[in-house]
Design an enzyme around this catalytic site. Structure first.
Site, PDB file in Angstrom:
ATOM      1  N   LYS A  74       0.812  -1.221   0.000  1.00 58.11           N
ATOM      2  CA  LYS A  74       0.000   0.000   0.000  1.00 58.11           C
ATOM      3  C   LYS A  74       0.844   1.270   0.000  1.00 58.11           C
ATOM      4  O   LYS A  74       0.431   2.292  -0.533  1.00 58.11           O
ATOM      5  CB  LYS A  74      -0.959   0.007   1.190  1.00 58.11           C
ATOM      6  CG  LYS A  74      -2.127  -0.946   1.021  1.00 58.11           C
ATOM      7  CD  LYS A  74      -3.209  -0.693   2.052  1.00 58.11           C
ATOM      8  CE  LYS A  74      -4.410  -1.583   1.814  1.00 58.11           C
ATOM      9  NZ  LYS A  74      -4.151  -2.991   2.212  1.00 58.11           N
ATOM     10  N   GLU A 129     -10.504   7.114   4.359  1.00 56.93           N
ATOM     11  CA  GLU A 129     -11.115   6.223   5.333  1.00 56.93           C
ATOM     12  C   GLU A 129     -10.189   5.027   5.480  1.00 56.93           C
ATOM     13  O   GLU A 129      -9.313   4.793   4.650  1.00 56.93           O
ATOM     14  CB  GLU A 129     -12.487   5.742   4.854  1.00 56.93           C
ATOM     15  CG  GLU A 129     -12.446   4.696   3.741  1.00 56.93           C
ATOM     16  CD  GLU A 129     -12.021   5.271   2.405  1.00 56.93           C
ATOM     17  OE1 GLU A 129     -12.203   6.504   2.206  1.00 56.93           O
ATOM     18  OE2 GLU A 129     -11.497   4.519   1.575  1.00 56.93           O
ATOM     19  N   SER A 176       1.899  -9.767  -0.958  1.00 57.97           N
ATOM     20  CA  SER A 176       1.573  -8.335  -0.831  1.00 57.97           C
ATOM     21  C   SER A 176       1.937  -7.727   0.513  1.00 57.97           C
ATOM     22  O   SER A 176       2.179  -6.531   0.607  1.00 57.97           O
ATOM     23  CB  SER A 176       0.087  -8.125  -1.107  1.00 57.97           C
ATOM     24  OG  SER A 176      -0.705  -8.962  -0.281  1.00 57.97           O
TER      25      SER A 176
HETATM   26  C1  PLP Z   1      -4.955  -4.050   1.760  1.00 62.09           C
HETATM   27  C2  PLP Z   1      -4.218  -5.276   1.449  1.00 62.09           C
HETATM   28  C3  PLP Z   1      -4.584  -6.098   0.364  1.00 62.09           C
HETATM   29  C4  PLP Z   1      -5.792  -5.855  -0.488  1.00 62.09           C
HETATM   30  O1  PLP Z   1      -5.743  -4.693  -1.258  1.00 62.09           O
HETATM   31  P1  PLP Z   1      -5.641  -4.741  -2.853  1.00 62.09           P
HETATM   32  O2  PLP Z   1      -5.977  -3.350  -3.243  1.00 62.09           O
HETATM   33  O3  PLP Z   1      -6.610  -5.750  -3.337  1.00 62.09           O
HETATM   34  O4  PLP Z   1      -4.247  -5.109  -3.185  1.00 62.09           O
HETATM   35  C5  PLP Z   1      -3.803  -7.205   0.077  1.00 62.09           C
HETATM   36  N1  PLP Z   1      -2.728  -7.507   0.829  1.00 62.09           N
HETATM   37  C6  PLP Z   1      -2.346  -6.753   1.885  1.00 62.09           C
HETATM   38  C7  PLP Z   1      -1.153  -7.164   2.663  1.00 62.09           C
HETATM   39  C8  PLP Z   1      -3.085  -5.614   2.240  1.00 62.09           C
HETATM   40  O5  PLP Z   1      -2.710  -4.881   3.287  1.00 62.09           O
END
Ligand code: PLP
Length: 401
Positions: free
Chosen positions: A96, A118, A383
């Site tokens: 993010k 938000e 992610s």
């Molecule tokens: C917020 C989050 C997501 C989901 O958000 P996307 O916009 O779908 O990528 C995925 N993995 C992590 C670690 C997150 O914090």
């Protein structure tokens, strides 16, 4: 792919990817959004802006993040080899920050003083508060009272970083009300402030802009994978909530001969209704100012959704994903809470990496697909890291022994 038509990167002038996206806004916000579009087109081609963002990525975020060959996990699982794009190694522990730093830099370029957003579980709030502190901007994060009670560590993080956390006390006091509250605050202060969306969702230009800020993931990963193996992966895989980490990875591979899998949370299963598999079970609708596949009630209002991964429980999904599904270029598949749990523990034990529960969804599907394939290689977007999820894991899943 030679037979196939090249996939062009959208959107069109009006912000549509095929029939999805657009901007459905109250009239007062037409002009502020037009200004954001105009500013973004200017900076997207501005050498100084690009150089500054590049420098931030390298010196503040810790990019490039590695691509890692998970040998032990692959061997134990059998079949195709698993490679991980380590977005969990970003500053603040997830992808993010890639778009939050971009949004902060855009705000500074536009002469705005304040970032408004938000947050649900608080991950977007923390990443944005980090960007605000870095750029010396004010930051106002709207959060439902229910979520504030559940996510105390993230609330503390945001406050430590200097953000103001605004409790939202109407309706169900969760994410949807937090969005409404943040929108109201933005309406009242759009001269000074910019609204920062946390994924490839919302009105144009956010799905395009957030994707562009996340592109770095795919560009790096494609190069790194080729350097490691001399080839492209046979398939790539990412979890899809709003869809930003997935779009970041996918965007670099759309015209390559590789399979692309977007993994949605199946929660407790389709029969229970407790899931957030928007692409699989949703139908066209409008949420938060854009058109997409939507999990909806009879009257078209967004349905309640559930996943063990709080970052994935959104009833809508990014418009570019919807278009890629209709084109047949990306396969959207699902992963249940139980499958996610097993993949979570496998990665901990086999590789010494504690993944975010969101990321474990992508991994779970990749492990299943790898066994079916028998050989070859899959690249998974990891992610985020799982530190934020420890309380949930211990309470609900134990130590996996
Ligand atoms: C917020 C989050 C997501 C989901 O958000 P996307 O916009 O779908 O990528 C995925 N993995 C992590 C670690 C997150 O914090």
């Amino acid at each position: 792919m030679s037979e196939q038509k090249r996939i062009e990167t959208g959107p069109d002038q009006e912000g549509f990817f095929g029939k999805y996206g657009g901007k459905f806004l109250p009239p007062q916000l037409e002009r502020p959004f037009a200004e954001i579009i105009e500013a973004y087109h200017r900076i997207a081609n501005d050498a100084a802006f690009i150089a500054e963002l590049r420098s931030i990525r390298k010196h503040f975020q810790g990019r490039p993040t590695p691509v890692y060959h998970a040998r032990t996990l692959s061997r134990k699982n059998g079949g195709a080899h698993i490679y991980l794009k380590r977005e969990d190694l970003n500053h603040t522990g997830a992808h993010k920050i890639n778009h939050c730093m971009g949004e902060g830099l855009l705000a500074k370029f536009m002469g705005k003083r304040k970032l408004i957003a938000e947050t649900g579980a608080g991950q977007h709030g923390v990443a944005l508060a980090t960007a605000a502190a870095y750029f010396g901007l004010e930051c106002e994060i709207h959060m439902g009272e229910v979520d504030i009670a559940k996510q105390a560590p993230n609330v503390s993080r945001m406050r430590l970083l200097g953000a103001q956390v605004v409790p939202v006390s109407f309706g169900l006091r969760t994410l949807k009300e937090a969005v409404d509250s943040a929108f109201q605050a933005y309406l009242a202060d759009y001269e000074n402030a910019i609204y920062c969306i946390g994924s490839v969702v919302g009105p144009h230009p956010f799905p395009m802009m957030v994707r562009d800020f996340q592109r770095v993931v795919g560009i790096e990963a494609r190069e790194q994978f080729q350097e490691l193996t001399g080839n492209l992966p046979d398939g790539i895989c990412a979890c899809v909530g709003g869809g930003s980490n997935a779009m970041g990875l996918f965007s670099a591979f759309l015209n390559d001969p590789c399979a692309i899998y977007g993994v949605e949370p199946l929660g407790r299963g389709p029969q229970t209704g407790e899931h957030a598999a928007t692409m699989t079970y949703g139908k066209e609708g409008i949420i938060h100012g854009f058109k997409c596949y939507l999990l909806q009630n009879e009257d078209g209002s967004p349905a309640p959704v559930y996943s063990c991964a709080s970052g994935l429980d959104y009833p809508g999904v990014g418009p570019e994903h919807c278009h890629l599904k209709d084109l047949g270029r990306v396969q959207y598949v699902t992963c249940s809470d139980d499958e996610c749990r097993d993949a979570f523990f496998s990665l901990c034990r086999s590789e010494g990496i504690i993944p975010a529960i969101e990321s474990a969804h992508a991994l779970a599907y990749a492990l299943k697909r790898a066994r079916e394939m028998g050989s070859g290689a899959l690249l998974v977007n990891l992610s985020g890291r799982g530190d934020k999820d420890l309380d949930y894991v211990i309470e609900n899943w134990g130590l996996g022994g």
